[in-house]
Design a protein around this motif. Sequence first.
Motif, PDB file in Angstrom:
ATOM      1  N   LEU A 135       0.839  -1.188   0.000  1.00 19.38           N
ATOM      2  CA  LEU A 135       0.000   0.000   0.000  1.00 19.38           C
ATOM      3  C   LEU A 135       0.879   1.244   0.000  1.00 19.38           C
ATOM      4  O   LEU A 135       1.685   1.443   0.917  1.00 19.38           O
ATOM      5  CB  LEU A 135      -0.884   0.030   1.250  1.00 19.38           C
ATOM      6  N   THR A 136       0.730   2.093  -1.006  1.00 18.56           N
ATOM      7  CA  THR A 136       1.460   3.368  -1.046  1.00 18.56           C
ATOM      8  C   THR A 136       0.450   4.499  -1.189  1.00 18.56           C
ATOM      9  O   THR A 136       0.649   5.429  -1.971  1.00 18.56           O
ATOM     10  CB  THR A 136       2.472   3.384  -2.207  1.00 18.56           C
ATOM     11  N   SER A 160       5.270   4.488   3.884  1.00 23.21           N
ATOM     12  CA  SER A 160       4.851   5.820   4.297  1.00 23.21           C
ATOM     13  C   SER A 160       6.073   6.668   4.609  1.00 23.21           C
ATOM     14  O   SER A 160       7.134   6.136   4.967  1.00 23.21           O
ATOM     15  CB  SER A 160       3.946   5.715   5.531  1.00 23.21           C
ATOM     16  N   ILE A 161       5.932   7.972   4.482  1.00 27.20           N
ATOM     17  CA  ILE A 161       7.023   8.879   4.853  1.00 27.20           C
ATOM     18  C   ILE A 161       7.183   8.895   6.368  1.00 27.20           C
ATOM     19  O   ILE A 161       8.296   8.887   6.884  1.00 27.20           O
ATOM     20  CB  ILE A 161       6.746  10.294   4.323  1.00 27.20           C
ATOM     21  N   GLY A 173       1.448  -7.597   9.116  1.00 33.05           N
ATOM     22  CA  GLY A 173       2.141  -7.023   7.968  1.00 33.05           C
ATOM     23  C   GLY A 173       3.423  -6.321   8.365  1.00 33.05           C
ATOM     24  O   GLY A 173       4.075  -6.675   9.338  1.00 33.05           O
ATOM     25  N   ALA A 174       3.778  -5.307   7.595  1.00 32.32           N
ATOM     26  CA  ALA A 174       5.028  -4.590   7.832  1.00 32.32           C
ATOM     27  C   ALA A 174       4.862  -3.142   7.419  1.00 32.32           C
ATOM     28  O   ALA A 174       3.967  -2.794   6.642  1.00 32.32           O
ATOM     29  CB  ALA A 174       6.174  -5.236   7.050  1.00 32.32           C
ATOM     30  N   VAL A 175       5.730  -2.288   7.941  1.00 29.21           N
ATOM     31  CA  VAL A 175       5.789  -0.880   7.577  1.00 29.21           C
ATOM     32  C   VAL A 175       7.162  -0.584   7.015  1.00 29.21           C
ATOM     33  O   VAL A 175       8.181  -0.987   7.604  1.00 29.21           O
ATOM     34  CB  VAL A 175       5.508   0.030   8.791  1.00 29.21           C
ATOM     35  N   THR A 201      -1.875   2.014  -5.340  1.00 29.76           N
ATOM     36  CA  THR A 201      -1.355   3.367  -5.310  1.00 29.76           C
ATOM     37  C   THR A 201      -2.376   4.322  -5.893  1.00 29.76           C
ATOM     38  O   THR A 201      -3.315   3.927  -6.581  1.00 29.76           O
ATOM     39  CB  THR A 201      -0.019   3.460  -6.078  1.00 29.76           C
ATOM     40  N   ARG A 202      -2.184   5.597  -5.607  1.00 29.51           N
ATOM     41  CA  ARG A 202      -3.021   6.636  -6.202  1.00 29.51           C
ATOM     42  C   ARG A 202      -2.278   7.246  -7.391  1.00 29.51           C
ATOM     43  O   ARG A 202      -1.052   7.334  -7.381  1.00 29.51           O
ATOM     44  CB  ARG A 202      -3.343   7.717  -5.169  1.00 29.51           C
TER      45      ARG A 202
END
Length: 251
Positions: A135-136, A160-161, A173-175, A201-202
Amino acid sequence: MGRPSVLLLAGTTEAAALARLLAAGGVDVVASFAGRTRAPAPLPCPVRRGGFGGADGLAAVLRRDGHDLLVDATHPFAAVMPHHAAAAARSAGVPRLRLLRPPWRPGPGDRWDEVDDLAGAARRLAQVGARRVLLTTGRGRLEPFAALAGPGGVTFVVRSIEMPSLPPSFAGGAVVLGRGPYDLAGEAALLGEHRIDTLVTRNSGGTATVAKLAAARATGTRVVMVRRPPQPDGPVVETAAAAADWVAGFR
């Protein structure tokens, strides 16, 4: 008009580039950042922070501060501000321009499923039987996927930033924390390391994160692409240079 005063709705790399071009050309420009925009890079012009209070508030600022032009260079997924900007510009009698970088487009070898929103992306993941998903979509946009996660469900890897607040079901899951620009080798390695079968993604466009799409193409990874929200009618340009030319036409 002589030397126009420009209110620039900022927060993107294109907005920063335009602010520099206008300031270098002797144009009076004020860059405005929404309250949630964090630590913008220094700009060679005055900066305001925070919202306007809707379209009426923005129109009042245009009149009060004597701005002659409005350039909306907010993010492609800003769903509300472009419409507020259009309404405010009409109310104040101020010409408005939308600076909007071009979207990504699928090419040969891409496996794209395009959807209208994040809820549609979640439904598509269920339809295609995705199991390991990158997921981005941003750290605050995870809840639509929460029902798919958990034991026996989808394993999500969130990039994620900044550290996101994960729904409890994401525990397996993972980050991955990071900030673009990314390269093809690194993106392909990320997909391989986490055994990703689907990328969500968007369609933000631009070059900073486009390598993930090239990596998905190279590895045969499915992409669930969220389309941009509708834009108001009015003039649109895709580059800071074109926006600077538009401003110059009023001098």
